[in-house]
Design a protein around this motif. Structure first.
Motif, mmCIF file in Angstrom:
data_model
loop_
_atom_site.group_PDB
_atom_site.id
_atom_site.type_symbol
_atom_site.label_atom_id
_atom_site.label_comp_id
_atom_site.label_asym_id
_atom_site.label_seq_id
_atom_site.Cartn_x
_atom_site.Cartn_y
_atom_site.Cartn_z
ATOM 1 N N LEU A 37 -9.613 0.134 -4.476
ATOM 2 C CA LEU A 37 -8.485 -0.767 -4.701
ATOM 3 C C LEU A 37 -8.292 -1.698 -3.506
ATOM 4 O O LEU A 37 -7.950 -2.882 -3.685
ATOM 5 C CB LEU A 37 -7.203 0.035 -4.946
ATOM 6 N N ALA A 38 -8.504 -1.180 -2.307
ATOM 7 C CA ALA A 38 -8.362 -2.008 -1.112
ATOM 8 C C ALA A 38 -9.330 -3.180 -1.152
ATOM 9 O O ALA A 38 -9.006 -4.297 -0.724
ATOM 10 C CB ALA A 38 -8.589 -1.161 0.143
ATOM 11 N N GLU A 39 -10.534 -2.940 -1.679
ATOM 12 C CA GLU A 39 -11.529 -4.000 -1.791
ATOM 13 C C GLU A 39 -11.158 -4.982 -2.891
ATOM 14 O O GLU A 39 -11.165 -6.202 -2.698
ATOM 15 C CB GLU A 39 -12.905 -3.389 -2.058
ATOM 16 N N VAL A 40 -10.786 -4.452 -4.053
ATOM 17 C CA VAL A 40 -10.508 -5.307 -5.213
ATOM 18 C C VAL A 40 -9.246 -6.147 -5.001
ATOM 19 O O VAL A 40 -9.205 -7.329 -5.354
ATOM 20 C CB VAL A 40 -10.380 -4.440 -6.483
ATOM 21 N N TYR A 41 -8.231 -5.528 -4.420
ATOM 22 C CA TYR A 41 -6.949 -6.227 -4.264
ATOM 23 C C TYR A 41 -6.770 -6.868 -2.880
ATOM 24 O O TYR A 41 -5.717 -7.440 -2.593
ATOM 25 C CB TYR A 41 -5.795 -5.269 -4.561
ATOM 26 N N GLY A 42 -7.789 -6.775 -2.023
ATOM 27 C CA GLY A 42 -7.779 -7.498 -0.768
ATOM 28 C C GLY A 42 -6.918 -6.908 0.323
ATOM 29 O O GLY A 42 -6.575 -7.600 1.288
ATOM 30 N N PHE B 115 0.752 -0.430 -11.111
ATOM 31 C CA PHE B 115 2.052 -0.244 -10.471
ATOM 32 C C PHE B 115 1.925 -0.332 -8.952
ATOM 33 O O PHE B 115 2.663 -1.075 -8.289
ATOM 34 C CB PHE B 115 2.643 1.108 -10.879
ATOM 35 N N VAL B 116 0.976 0.408 -8.385
ATOM 36 C CA VAL B 116 0.807 0.420 -6.927
ATOM 37 C C VAL B 116 0.318 -0.939 -6.433
ATOM 38 O O VAL B 116 0.790 -1.451 -5.409
ATOM 39 C CB VAL B 116 -0.158 1.545 -6.513
ATOM 40 N N ALA B 117 -0.617 -1.546 -7.162
ATOM 41 C CA ALA B 117 -1.165 -2.838 -6.734
ATOM 42 C C ALA B 117 -0.099 -3.926 -6.750
ATOM 43 O O ALA B 117 -0.002 -4.732 -5.810
ATOM 44 C CB ALA B 117 -2.340 -3.230 -7.631
ATOM 45 N N GLU B 118 0.715 -3.959 -7.795
ATOM 46 C CA GLU B 118 1.730 -5.004 -7.895
ATOM 47 C C GLU B 118 2.900 -4.750 -6.955
ATOM 48 O O GLU B 118 3.500 -5.695 -6.436
ATOM 49 C CB GLU B 118 2.182 -5.131 -9.345
ATOM 50 N N MET B 119 3.211 -3.475 -6.705
ATOM 51 C CA MET B 119 4.230 -3.164 -5.712
ATOM 52 C C MET B 119 3.805 -3.663 -4.322
ATOM 53 O O MET B 119 4.633 -4.079 -3.511
ATOM 54 C CB MET B 119 4.480 -1.649 -5.680
ATOM 55 N N ASN B 120 2.512 -3.651 -4.066
ATOM 56 C CA ASN B 120 1.983 -4.036 -2.756
ATOM 57 C C ASN B 120 1.407 -5.444 -2.727
ATOM 58 O O ASN B 120 0.666 -5.784 -1.804
ATOM 59 C CB ASN B 120 0.914 -3.031 -2.323
#
Length: 455
Positions: A138-143, A358-363
């Motif tokens: 996720l860190a890679e995909v969402y930057g 949820f986690v990606a959009e929260m962050n």
């Protein structure tokens, strides 16, 4: 996601070594510890279609109480974007969260998303038992590797066996920076004839002047025991080197808590207590009540986390402000600070696309406006984000100054599973005069030695 009743046989018994045992003992039947290599990584952001394919679901989210205002704004927007998802939020106090989340995530019906706490006491147990999903993909995909600094992500990276943090894969992420600092009431300071302090010496002069003027110098509610640790951590910022303290927290070989700087900070805390700067009943007052009293005009200072800003300014008035612990003998700007409680995804959720969203959009940077409007400090702020008032501007300025000085000291209780309670009891003894500062340091170091010898 709602499935079957929680396994009530796994009872929360507190933070520490027992949590590590329970995390393994209460692993749901058929669920083994998860290795990062077992996770099927995502290669692009999840899509609304993937979430729609889940059908009508409830996404179970556990959060620390400080998230409530943000979640009250965020959740309706999330549910509007994904109409098949109903988010069920369980908000818990800090103490409740850290003493129950390991057992909750090891139950038969774990929350899909939950906040933990950095360090060995909570996140180390979650990682060791394989209860939370690695987020490196996720860190890679969402930057996140680009938008979050290594300093902020480091405490949320873990070896897969939970033996060491600041190494291995990312297991959590938080969009909110937080720091321990000094709230002040300018009206009380004016009445005492002093200005807002800019050095440690000026702070001590202000404390003495306020006490002589008949007002309470420092508002402290220590019924929960951990608030005194934040006061001591702020003192460390004035006396100690941040890198040296952080080496001890992370378990560096040869590190010790028994340093002259740490001793000087402990002595100052004892001196302030003896001088009456905290009043007489601080151990019988809860931290939330203390923040409310300070916001109502009681006291000149409150040394606490910046997340108490909404409570401080709730009654209005522009007499309140927030500063970093003033520079002292260390000659540098430093304080306890990091990001807020990290968001985790259960390794056993059967609603993973929704949990990831949820986690990606929260962050995401798109969520930064909601955070700023709640007087919180977004790690990454959008172009449309402006400080909603003087207090928010102060919080941001302190965070930027500490980051620029590389002055964020890790929360001291991250260093072992039991230090959360050890610090609480030993600080109470120190402030009550039952032990001297050197005994306090020795007790903390003994806890650290015991844990690292076992590890």
């Amino acid at each position: 996601m709602k499935r079957t009743p929680v396994n009530r046989r796994c009872v929360a018994v507190g933070v520490g070594a027992m949590a590590l045992l329970l995390a393994t003992a209460c692993t749901p039947p058929g669920q083994d510890e998860q290795d990062a290599s077992e996770v099927e990584p995502i290669i692009e952001p999840v899509t609304p279609e993937e979430i729609a394919d889940l059908g009508d679901i409830e996404l179970d989210v556990w959060a620390e109480a400080g998230e409530e205002e943000t979640l009250n704004a965020f959740v309706p927007q999330f549910e509007e974007r994904y109409p098949n998802v109903t988010v069920q939020v369980s908000v818990r106090s800090i103490d409740d969260l850290v003493t129950t989340v390991v057992n909750a995530l090891s139950g038969e019906d774990p929350p899909d998303v939950a906040q933990g706490n950095q360090g060995f006491g909570t996140d180390g147990a979650l990682v060791e038992a394989g209860l939370i999903r690695p987020l490196e993909d996720l860190a890679e995909v969402y930057g996140w590797n680009e938008s979050f600094s290594d300093q902020l992500l480091g405490p949320m990276r873990w070896e897969g066996d939970g033996s060491q943090f600041r190494a291995g894969d990312l297991y959590g992420v938080s969009p909110v920076a937080n720091n321990i600092g000094v709230f002040y009431n300018a009206d009380v300071l004016d009445d005492a004839g002093v200005d807002v302090p800019t050095t440690f010496g000026e702070l001590e002069d202000a404390l003495a002047a306020v006490e002589s003027n008949g007002d309470l110098p420092i508002v402290l509610g220590n019924a929960e025991q951990w608030p005194a640790l934040h006061v001591y951590g702020a003192l460390l910022g004035s006396f100690a080197d941040a890198d040296e303290v952080n080496e001890w927290v992370s378990g560096t070989d040869g590190a010790t808590f028994e340093t002259d700087d740490n001793l000087d900070a402990a002595q100052r805390l004892a001196d302030w207590t003896e001088a009456g700067y905290f009043g007489q009943a601080y151990n019988s007052v809860g931290v939330d009540d203390a923040a409310a009293r300070f916001g109502a005009g009681e006291g000149a200072f409150m040394i606490a986390g910046d997340w108490y800003a909404p409570a401080v300014i709730e009654g209005g008035g522009d007499q309140f402000g927030f500063i970093a612990p003033p520079e002292g003998p260390s000659g540098s700007l430093a304080s306890i600070g990091s990001v807020s409680f990290p968001w985790h995804i259960s390794s056993h959720t059967d609603a993973e696309p929704a949990a990831i969203a949820f986690v990606a959009e929260m962050n995401s940077v798109d969520n930064s406006l909601l955070l700023a409007e709640a007087n919180r400090i977004p790690v990454q702020a959008g172009d449309d984000v402006e400080s909603p008032g003087p207090m928010a501007a102060d919080l941001t300025a302190v965070n930027e100054a500490l980051m620029a000085a590389d002055g964020q000291i890790d929360y001291l209780d991250w260093a072992t599973p039991d230090l959360y309670s050890t610090f609480g009891s030993e600080l109470q003894s120190l402030m009550a005069g039952r032990i001297d500062p050197s005994d306090f340091l020795a007790a903390i170091q003994a806890d650290w030695d015991d844990f690292h010898e076992e590890r």
